[in-house]
Write an enzyme that holds these catalytic residues in place. Structure first.
Site, PDB file in Angstrom:
ATOM      1  N   ARG A 145       0.861  -1.178   0.000  1.00  0.00           N
ATOM      2  CA  ARG A 145       0.000   0.000   0.000  1.00  0.00           C
ATOM      3  C   ARG A 145       0.896   1.227   0.000  1.00  0.00           C
ATOM      4  O   ARG A 145       1.777   1.352   0.846  1.00  0.00           O
ATOM      5  CB  ARG A 145      -0.919   0.053   1.216  1.00  0.00           C
ATOM      6  CG  ARG A 145      -1.492   1.463   1.388  1.00  0.00           C
ATOM      7  CD  ARG A 145      -2.530   1.613   2.426  1.00  0.00           C
ATOM      8  NE  ARG A 145      -3.767   0.983   1.991  1.00  0.00           N
ATOM      9  CZ  ARG A 145      -4.969   1.321   2.457  1.00  0.00           C
ATOM     10  NH1 ARG A 145      -5.085   2.290   3.353  1.00  0.00           N
ATOM     11  NH2 ARG A 145      -6.042   0.709   2.041  1.00  0.00           N
ATOM     12  N   HIS A 150      -7.408   0.831  -6.373  1.00  0.00           N
ATOM     13  CA  HIS A 150      -7.658   0.102  -5.116  1.00  0.00           C
ATOM     14  C   HIS A 150      -8.440  -1.175  -5.464  1.00  0.00           C
ATOM     15  O   HIS A 150      -9.616  -1.317  -5.138  1.00  0.00           O
ATOM     16  CB  HIS A 150      -8.448   1.008  -4.163  1.00  0.00           C
ATOM     17  CG  HIS A 150      -8.423   0.561  -2.730  1.00  0.00           C
ATOM     18  ND1 HIS A 150      -7.709  -0.542  -2.289  1.00  0.00           N
ATOM     19  CD2 HIS A 150      -9.032   1.071  -1.622  1.00  0.00           C
ATOM     20  CE1 HIS A 150      -7.879  -0.676  -0.985  1.00  0.00           C
ATOM     21  NE2 HIS A 150      -8.675   0.288  -0.562  1.00  0.00           N
ATOM     22  N   ASP A 159     -16.688   8.308  -1.387  1.00  0.00           N
ATOM     23  CA  ASP A 159     -15.396   8.123  -0.721  1.00  0.00           C
ATOM     24  C   ASP A 159     -14.968   9.493  -0.200  1.00  0.00           C
ATOM     25  O   ASP A 159     -15.555  10.519  -0.580  1.00  0.00           O
ATOM     26  CB  ASP A 159     -14.380   7.568  -1.749  1.00  0.00           C
ATOM     27  CG  ASP A 159     -13.003   7.289  -1.151  1.00  0.00           C
ATOM     28  OD1 ASP A 159     -12.870   7.245   0.088  1.00  0.00           O
ATOM     29  OD2 ASP A 159     -12.041   7.113  -1.943  1.00  0.00           O
ATOM     30  N   CYS A 172     -16.163   2.920   0.969  1.00  0.00           N
ATOM     31  CA  CYS A 172     -15.009   2.059   1.257  1.00  0.00           C
ATOM     32  C   CYS A 172     -14.536   2.222   2.699  1.00  0.00           C
ATOM     33  O   CYS A 172     -13.917   1.314   3.243  1.00  0.00           O
ATOM     34  CB  CYS A 172     -13.877   2.385   0.293  1.00  0.00           C
ATOM     35  SG  CYS A 172     -13.409   4.125   0.307  1.00  0.00           S
ATOM     36  N   ARG A 184     -14.076  -7.120   2.761  1.00  0.00           N
ATOM     37  CA  ARG A 184     -12.661  -6.955   2.405  1.00  0.00           C
ATOM     38  C   ARG A 184     -11.885  -8.218   2.775  1.00  0.00           C
ATOM     39  O   ARG A 184     -11.010  -8.668   2.052  1.00  0.00           O
ATOM     40  CB  ARG A 184     -12.049  -5.756   3.153  1.00  0.00           C
ATOM     41  CG  ARG A 184     -12.648  -4.392   2.843  1.00  0.00           C
ATOM     42  CD  ARG A 184     -12.462  -3.986   1.413  1.00  0.00           C
ATOM     43  NE  ARG A 184     -11.071  -4.102   1.011  1.00  0.00           N
ATOM     44  CZ  ARG A 184     -10.079  -3.262   1.384  1.00  0.00           C
ATOM     45  NH1 ARG A 184     -10.341  -2.239   2.149  1.00  0.00           N
ATOM     46  NH2 ARG A 184      -8.840  -3.450   0.957  1.00  0.00           N
TER      47      ARG A 184
HETATM   48  N1  NVA Z   1      -9.449   7.421  -1.658  1.00  0.00           N
HETATM   49  C1  NVA Z   1      -9.090   7.079  -0.298  1.00  0.00           C
HETATM   50  C2  NVA Z   1      -9.400   5.638  -0.055  1.00  0.00           C
HETATM   51  C3  NVA Z   1      -9.117   5.157   1.348  1.00  0.00           C
HETATM   52  C4  NVA Z   1      -9.433   3.694   1.509  1.00  0.00           C
HETATM   53  C5  NVA Z   1      -7.611   7.372  -0.067  1.00  0.00           C
HETATM   54  O1  NVA Z   1      -6.808   7.076  -0.951  1.00  0.00           O
HETATM   55  O2  NVA Z   1      -7.270   7.908   0.979  1.00  0.00           O
HETATM   56  N1   CP Z   2     -11.149   0.890   2.635  1.00  0.00           N
HETATM   57  C1   CP Z   2      -9.859   0.814   3.021  1.00  0.00           C
HETATM   58  O1   CP Z   2      -8.965   0.514   2.249  1.00  0.00           O
HETATM   59  O2   CP Z   2      -9.660   1.066   4.331  1.00  0.00           O
HETATM   60  P1   CP Z   2      -8.236   1.246   5.031  1.00  0.00           P
HETATM   61  O3   CP Z   2      -7.627   2.507   4.457  1.00  0.00           O
HETATM   62  O4   CP Z   2      -8.551   1.358   6.494  1.00  0.00           O
HETATM   63  O5   CP Z   2      -7.399   0.044   4.719  1.00  0.00           O
END
Ligand code: NVA
Ligand code: CP
Length: 316
Positions: free
Chosen positions: A109, A136, A231, A272, A300
Site C-alpha cells: 500500500r 484500489h 469516498d 469504502c 474486504r
Molecule cells: N481514496 C481514499 C481511499 C481510502 C481507503 C484514499 O486514498 O485515501
Molecule cells: N477501505 C480501506 O482501504 O480502508 P483502510 O484505508 O482502512 O485500509
C-alpha cells in the site's frame, strides 16, 4: 478453471483479470464468508509467509490481510516505511528480489502505482495492490461482493459513484464495472472527473460486457440507482488540496435528500471507509438503514482471502 489460471499471478489493477476470473474470485469469497459464518476453521496458509508493506495508513486492508492469512496458519509480517528501506537507501527492485526469497507473497500500500508494478516484476511471487494513488483493486472486489449480496447478479445493475471521480476507489470501480457489466455513473465536478485515459482503456471492455459508463456533474443522474457510493473528498497524500476539495465537492455530499432522489427505497449506500461524517456523507446515511458500508468492510477480508488462496494455488 478460472481459479487455476490465477495461480502465481499478481493483483495490480484488475485490468488484466478476465470477467470469469473476477467472478470465480467472488464465488470463492462467497464460500469463504459462508465458512466463516459456520465457524469453520481451516489451515490453508500453514507454512506460508506474506510481507505487508505500508507507506500509507490502513485499518481495513491491513487487518483483512493479517487476519485472513494468520487465522489459517500463515505468518504475516507488517513492514512500514519506518521499518524497511523501500526506495530510500535500497531500490524497489532489490527490495523485491530479497522479499521474494523470503516470502510467498507481498502486499503493497502506498503512493505510486509504479512501485507495486516494480515489486511484481522483480519479486517472483504474487504481489497485491492494497491501494495506490491510482487504483484500489481489492476494495472493488469487496464492493462487488456487497452489491451482489444485496441486489443479486451485478450485471446490469446501476452504480453511482459521487465525489472525487479521479481517485483510486472511483477508478477501480470503473474498471470492475466495465469487466462485470455494471452500469457505472461517476458524478463529479468536471475538474475531478476520471481521466480520459482510463475511460478510453475501459471502453472496449465495457462494450464486451454490456456495461454503460457515464460521467456527469449532474446529481439528477442518481435516479434509479441500485447503489450510491462515495469516498473521502481528500485522499491520503492530497492533504494540501483540502480547502479546494471542500469547496468543489460541497454540493456532492451524500445525504438523505440525495438518497431519496434515486426514487428507490431499496437503493443501498456503499463507502469504502474511513468516512468523514459531515463531509462526503452524513451520519444519517452511513449509519442508516440503507447503508451496507459495514458489510462491505467485512467483505474486504473474504475477498482478500480469496485472492491469496487463488494466487497461491491453495483454493482447490
Ligand atoms: N481514496 C481514499 C481511499 C481510502 C481507503 C484514499 O486514498 O485515501
Ligand atoms: N477501505 C480501506 O482501504 O480502508 P483502510 O484505508 O482502512 O485500509
Amino acid at each position: 478453471m478460472s481459479l487455476e489460471s490465477l495461480r502465481g499471478r499478481s493483483l495490480l489493477t484488475l485490468l488484466d483479470f478476465s470477467a470469469e476470473e473476477i467472478c470465480s474470485l467472488l464465488n470463492l469469497a462467497k464460500g469463504l464468508k459462508a465458512e466463516a459464518r459456520r465457524g469453520e476453521t481451516r489451515q490453508r496458509f500453514q507454512g506460508k509467509t506474506i510481507a505487508l508493506l505500508f507507506e500509507k495508513r490502513s485499518t481495513r486492508t491491513r487487518c483483512a490481510f493479517e487476519t485472513a492469512f494468520g487465522e489459517e496458519g500463515g505468518h504475516p509480517v507488517f513492514l512500514s516505511t519506518a521499518d524497511i528501506q523501500l526506495g530510500a537507501k535500497e531500490s524497489i527492485e532489490d527490495t523485491a528480489r530479497v522479499l521474494g526469497r523470503m516470502f510467498n507473497a507481498i502486499q503493497f500500500r502506498g503512493f505510486k502505482q509504479s512501485t507495486v508494478e516494480t515489486l511484481a516484476r522483480y519479486a517472483g511471487v504474487p504481489v497485491y495492490n492494497g491501494l495506490t494513488d491510482s487504483f484500489h483493486p481489492t476494495q472493488a472486489l469487496a464492493d462487488m461482493q456487497t452489491l451482489e449480496e444485496n441486489c443479486g447478479p451485478v450485471r446490469g445493475k446501476k452504480l453511482c459513484f459521487i465525489g472525487d471521480g479521479r481517485n483510486n476507489v472511483a477508478r477501480s470501480l470503473i474498471v470492475i464495472s466495465a469487466k462485470l457489466g455494471v452500469h457505472v455513473t461517476v458524478i463529479a465536478p468536471p475538474s475531478l472527473s476520471p481521466g480520459e485515459d482510463l475511460l478510453e482503456r475501459c471502453k472496449p471492455i465495457a462494450a464486451e460486457s454490456g456495461a454503460e459508463m457515464r460521467v456527469t456533474a449532474d446529481l439528477s443522474a442518481v435516479e434509479g440507482a441500485d447503489a450510491i457510493y462515495t469516498d473521502v473528498w481528500v485522499s491520503m497524500g492530497e492533504e494540501d488540496c483540502r480547502e479546494e476539495r471542500l469547496r468543489l465537492l460541497k454540493p456532492y455530499q451524500v445525504n438523505q435528500a440525495l438518497m431519496d432522489k434515486t426514487g428507490r427505497k431499496d437503493c443501498i449506500f456503499l463507502h469504502c471507509l474511513p468516512a468523514v461524517k459531515g463531509e462526503e456523507v452524513t451520519a444519517e446515511v452511513v449509519d442508516g438503514p440503507q447503508s451496507r458500508a459495514w458489510d462491505e468492510a467485512e467483505n474486504r477480508k473474504h475477498t482478500i482471502k480469496a485472492v491469496m488462496l487463488a494466487t497461491l494455488g491453495l483454493a482447490g
